[in-house]
Design an enzyme around this catalytic site. Structure first.
Site, PDB file in Angstrom:
ATOM      1  N   GLY A 100       7.349   1.095   2.814  1.00  0.00           N
ATOM      2  CA  GLY A 100       8.448   1.135   1.843  1.00  0.00           C
ATOM      3  C   GLY A 100       8.020   0.979   0.402  1.00  0.00           C
ATOM      4  O   GLY A 100       8.808   0.526  -0.438  1.00  0.00           O
ATOM      5  N   PRO A 119       0.833  -1.209   0.000  1.00  0.00           N
ATOM      6  CA  PRO A 119       0.000   0.000   0.000  1.00  0.00           C
ATOM      7  C   PRO A 119       0.869   1.262   0.000  1.00  0.00           C
ATOM      8  O   PRO A 119       1.930   1.295   0.622  1.00  0.00           O
ATOM      9  CB  PRO A 119      -0.818  -0.126   1.286  1.00  0.00           C
ATOM     10  CG  PRO A 119      -0.097  -1.111   2.134  1.00  0.00           C
ATOM     11  CD  PRO A 119       0.659  -2.015   1.211  1.00  0.00           C
ATOM     12  N   ASP A 128      14.955   2.856   4.472  1.00  0.00           N
ATOM     13  CA  ASP A 128      14.041   2.147   3.559  1.00  0.00           C
ATOM     14  C   ASP A 128      14.804   1.512   2.397  1.00  0.00           C
ATOM     15  O   ASP A 128      14.644   0.325   2.110  1.00  0.00           O
ATOM     16  CB  ASP A 128      12.991   3.114   2.986  1.00  0.00           C
ATOM     17  CG  ASP A 128      11.867   3.384   3.975  1.00  0.00           C
ATOM     18  OD1 ASP A 128      12.088   3.179   5.170  1.00  0.00           O
ATOM     19  OD2 ASP A 128      10.778   3.813   3.533  1.00  0.00           O
ATOM     20  N   ALA A 186      10.504   0.204  -2.799  1.00  0.00           N
ATOM     21  CA  ALA A 186      10.360  -1.085  -3.484  1.00  0.00           C
ATOM     22  C   ALA A 186      10.086  -0.877  -4.975  1.00  0.00           C
ATOM     23  O   ALA A 186      10.641  -1.596  -5.823  1.00  0.00           O
ATOM     24  CB  ALA A 186       9.243  -1.902  -2.843  1.00  0.00           C
TER      25      ALA A 186
HETATM   26  O1  PMV Z   1       9.098   5.830   5.022  1.00  0.00           O
HETATM   27  P1  PMV Z   1       8.532   5.488   6.351  1.00  0.00           P
HETATM   28  O2  PMV Z   1       7.209   6.074   6.629  1.00  0.00           O
HETATM   29  O3  PMV Z   1       8.662   4.042   6.689  1.00  0.00           O
HETATM   30  O4  PMV Z   1       9.463   6.236   7.461  1.00  0.00           O
HETATM   31  C1  PMV Z   1      10.794   5.930   7.608  1.00  0.00           C
HETATM   32  C2  PMV Z   1      11.192   6.128   8.989  1.00  0.00           C
HETATM   33  C3  PMV Z   1      11.509   7.540   9.466  1.00  0.00           C
HETATM   34  O5  PMV Z   1      12.474   7.336  10.488  1.00  0.00           O
HETATM   35  C4  PMV Z   1      10.282   8.194  10.076  1.00  0.00           C
HETATM   36  C5  PMV Z   1      12.052   8.451   8.394  1.00  0.00           C
HETATM   37  C6  PMV Z   1      13.424   8.058   7.885  1.00  0.00           C
HETATM   38  O6  PMV Z   1      13.806   8.581   6.840  1.00  0.00           O
HETATM   39  O7  PMV Z   1      14.111   7.257   8.521  1.00  0.00           O
END
Ligand code: PMV
Length: 318
Positions: free
Chosen positions: A109, A103, A154, A113
């Site tokens: 991610g 989603p 990510d 991806a």
């Molecule tokens: O992309 P998301 O929503 O999984 O967020 C990643 C995690 C955060 O720590 C909030 C942001 C980051 O860039 O690490």
């Protein structure tokens, strides 16, 4: 006609989101149950590269601007991979079909991806394998378009596809996992804009450093505890670290009533630990579940209003 397929999976953050932006470590895991899949085939001469984003019902083509944000980041993935695999050469003529079951804007991610799958697919179609670290750098560049200043977690976990210990500026480490970790993810159905939640924490950190600094430090300590728990197979200890991490994320102001409701339902249904995963303010929560507990957990999350649930298991490292 040769069709080349490639894919990349989603991810969840087990511990450490937000604090990771400030240099603390975080732990993320791949979610292979949800993937972005691309199919690449040769197109007519002069076409350039056309991306067919099936889920968005849109087409994007190299050399045609302006495009929306989704198109910009997918075309950035195309530009990045072409620079890696055929620098200075003419753009090949390809059609790239993209489909994803991850989603969008839920902290799983999806953007990373999709970029990784596009880059892998185009490179593979041209007969080239991109080394993992180059792929991760390329995906990071596309993440910058979507999120502004991502930490890099990510792209790292999506490209290495193992449980990963990530700290900004250091080599990511594949983690030692002693026993299977069964996870159930609950989607609130509320879009979560990572750039907004990161900006919210940043504003608080700037205006109240004495309050926010210790919260971020506390998260960092929990991540270290989580690492030992994962290496020793101590799932109750990992669950406690997740619960405590959620408290600190609430205090940072990035949880939401929908997340709190799902997290509460997961705990009532016997989760060893539960917390939001990703940027928060919507998006998904993740619960750590005892063996065979996934069905009960999914039912509890759905009864509490989850828009979707995903079961995923992190396998032990060999
Ligand atoms: O992309 P998301 O929503 O999984 O967020 C990643 C995690 C955060 O720590 C909030 C942001 C980051 O860039 O690490």
């Amino acid at each position: 006609m040769t069709v080349t397929r490639a894919c990349a999976c989603g991810k969840a953050i087990l511990l450490g989101e937000h604090a990771v932006v400030y240099g603390h470590p975080a732990i993320a895991v791949p979610i292979p149950a949800r993937t972005a899949v691309v199919e690449v085939w040769d197109a007519a001469p002069g076409t350039g590269i056309v991306i067919v984003a099936h889920d968005l019902n849109r087409r994007y083509r190299t050399g045609c601007l302006p495009v929306d944000q989704d198109g910009r980041f997918m075309l950035a993935a195309v530009g990045g991979v072409l620079q890696e695999v055929c620098p200075g050469r003419e753009c090949p003529d390809l059609e790239v079909g993209v489909r994803s079951t991850i989603p969008i804007a839920r902290g799983l991610g999806s953007g990373a991806a999709v970029s990784a799958a596009i880059a892998r697919g185009i490179a593979a179609h041209l007969g080239i394998t991109i080394p993992q670290d180059q792929l991760s750098d390329l995906v990071f560049a596309t993440e910058c378009l979507l999120h502004g200043t991502p930490s890099g977690i990510d792209n790292t976990v999506v490209c290495c596809e193992t449980a990963v210990w990530f700290q900004r500026g250091q080599e990511p480490e594949a983690m030692t996992v002693d026993r299977p970790m069964l996870l159930v993810i609950g989607d609130t159905g509320v879009p979560s804009r990572t750039s907004e939640s990161v900006a919210r924490v940043r504003r608080r950190w700037e205006s109240e450093p004495a309050a926010v600094g210790p919260l971020l430090d506390g998260i960092g300590e929990l991540v270290a505890q989580g690492r030992s728990a994962i290496a020793e197979g101590d799932l109750p200890a990992l669950g406690r670290a997740m619960d405590h991490n959620q408290e600190l994320l609430q205090q940072l102001g990035v949880s939401s009533p929908e997340l709190d409701r799902l997290i509460g339902a997961a705990r009532e249904a016997g989760a060893l630990g539960a917390k939001l995963s990703g940027g928060g303010m919507g998006g998904c929560m993740v619960g750590l579940v005892a063996p065979h507990g996934a069905d009960r957990m999914e039912a509890a999350l759905r009864a509490a209003g989850a828009h979707d649930t995903i079961v995923s298991q992190v396998e032990p490292s060999v």
